[in-house]
Motif scaffolding. Structure first.
Motif, short mmCIF file in Angstrom:
data_model
loop_
_atom_site.label_atom_id
_atom_site.label_comp_id
_atom_site.label_asym_id
_atom_site.label_seq_id
_atom_site.Cartn_x
_atom_site.Cartn_y
_atom_site.Cartn_z
N MET A 1 29.16 50.56 15.42
CA MET A 1 28.68 49.66 16.43
C MET A 1 28.41 48.27 15.86
O MET A 1 28.66 47.28 16.51
N ILE A 2 27.89 48.21 14.64
CA ILE A 2 27.58 46.91 14.05
C ILE A 2 28.85 46.07 13.95
O ILE A 2 28.86 44.90 14.35
N LYS A 3 29.91 46.66 13.46
CA LYS A 3 31.16 45.92 13.30
C LYS A 3 31.68 45.42 14.64
O LYS A 3 32.08 44.26 14.78
N GLU A 4 31.69 46.29 15.63
CA GLU A 4 32.21 45.92 16.94
C GLU A 4 31.39 44.78 17.55
O GLU A 4 31.96 43.82 18.07
N ARG A 5 30.07 44.88 17.47
CA ARG A 5 29.20 43.83 18.03
C ARG A 5 29.39 42.52 17.27
O ARG A 5 29.48 41.46 17.85
N ARG A 6 29.43 42.61 15.94
CA ARG A 6 29.60 41.42 15.10
C ARG A 6 30.92 40.73 15.43
O ARG A 6 30.95 39.51 15.63
N MET A 7 31.98 41.49 15.49
CA MET A 7 33.30 40.92 15.76
C MET A 7 33.39 40.33 17.16
O MET A 7 34.01 39.28 17.36
N SER A 8 32.77 40.98 18.14
CA SER A 8 32.81 40.46 19.51
C SER A 8 32.10 39.12 19.61
O SER A 8 32.37 38.34 20.52
N MET A 9 31.21 38.85 18.67
CA MET A 9 30.49 37.58 18.65
C MET A 9 31.20 36.55 17.78
O MET A 9 30.73 35.43 17.62
N GLY A 10 32.34 36.95 17.20
CA GLY A 10 33.10 36.03 16.35
C GLY A 10 32.41 35.74 15.02
O GLY A 10 32.61 34.68 14.44
N MET A 11 31.62 36.68 14.56
CA MET A 11 30.84 36.49 13.33
C MET A 11 31.49 37.26 12.19
O MET A 11 31.93 38.39 12.37
N THR A 12 31.53 36.65 11.02
CA THR A 12 32.06 37.34 9.84
C THR A 12 30.96 38.17 9.19
O THR A 12 29.77 37.97 9.45
N GLN A 13 31.38 39.09 8.34
CA GLN A 13 30.41 39.86 7.57
C GLN A 13 29.55 38.91 6.73
O GLN A 13 28.34 39.10 6.62
N ASN A 14 30.19 37.91 6.16
CA ASN A 14 29.48 36.97 5.31
C ASN A 14 28.42 36.21 6.10
O ASN A 14 27.29 36.01 5.63
N ALA A 15 28.76 35.78 7.30
CA ALA A 15 27.81 35.04 8.14
C ALA A 15 26.61 35.92 8.49
O ALA A 15 25.46 35.49 8.38
N LEU A 16 26.87 37.16 8.89
CA LEU A 16 25.79 38.08 9.23
C LEU A 16 24.91 38.34 8.02
O LEU A 16 23.68 38.31 8.10
N ALA A 17 25.54 38.56 6.88
CA ALA A 17 24.80 38.80 5.65
C ALA A 17 23.91 37.62 5.30
O ALA A 17 22.74 37.80 4.94
N ASN A 18 24.44 36.41 5.41
CA ASN A 18 23.65 35.21 5.09
C ASN A 18 22.44 35.08 6.00
O ASN A 18 21.35 34.75 5.54
N ILE A 19 22.63 35.33 7.28
CA ILE A 19 21.51 35.22 8.23
C ILE A 19 20.43 36.24 7.90
O ILE A 19 19.23 35.94 7.97
N LEU A 20 20.85 37.45 7.53
CA LEU A 20 19.90 38.53 7.26
C LEU A 20 19.34 38.51 5.84
O LEU A 20 18.40 39.23 5.53
N GLY A 21 19.96 37.71 4.98
CA GLY A 21 19.50 37.66 3.59
C GLY A 21 19.90 38.86 2.76
O GLY A 21 19.17 39.29 1.87
#
Length: 68
Positions: A1-21
């Motif tokens: 689910m995380i991947k699907e939601r992230r991708m639907s928002m046009g967010m990369t793994q790197n971007a999500l990681a940076n936001i979350l620290g």
């Protein structure tokens, strides 16, 4: 689910990681089911992915059931 939601928002793994620290590899491991986000990370992750903590937990439970 995380991947699907992230991708639907046009967010990369790197971007999500940076936001979350966290590291990008951590996000990758969450998405592949090799690890789970820490409990204290769930509210922020749910907020970013525009879902509920319950959605995140239930999706992990469903994945673990499929692996059995």
């Amino acid at each position: 689910m995380i991947k699907e939601r992230r991708m639907s928002m046009g967010m990369t793994q790197n971007a999500l990681a940076n936001i979350l620290g966290v590291r990008r590899t951590t996000v990758s491991m969450w998405e592949t089911g090799k690890s789970n986000p820490r409990a204290e990370m769930l509210p922020k992750l749910a907020d970013l992915l525009k879902c509920t903590v319950d959605d995140l937990v239930r999706s992990k439970e469903a994945v673990s059931q499929l692996k059995k």
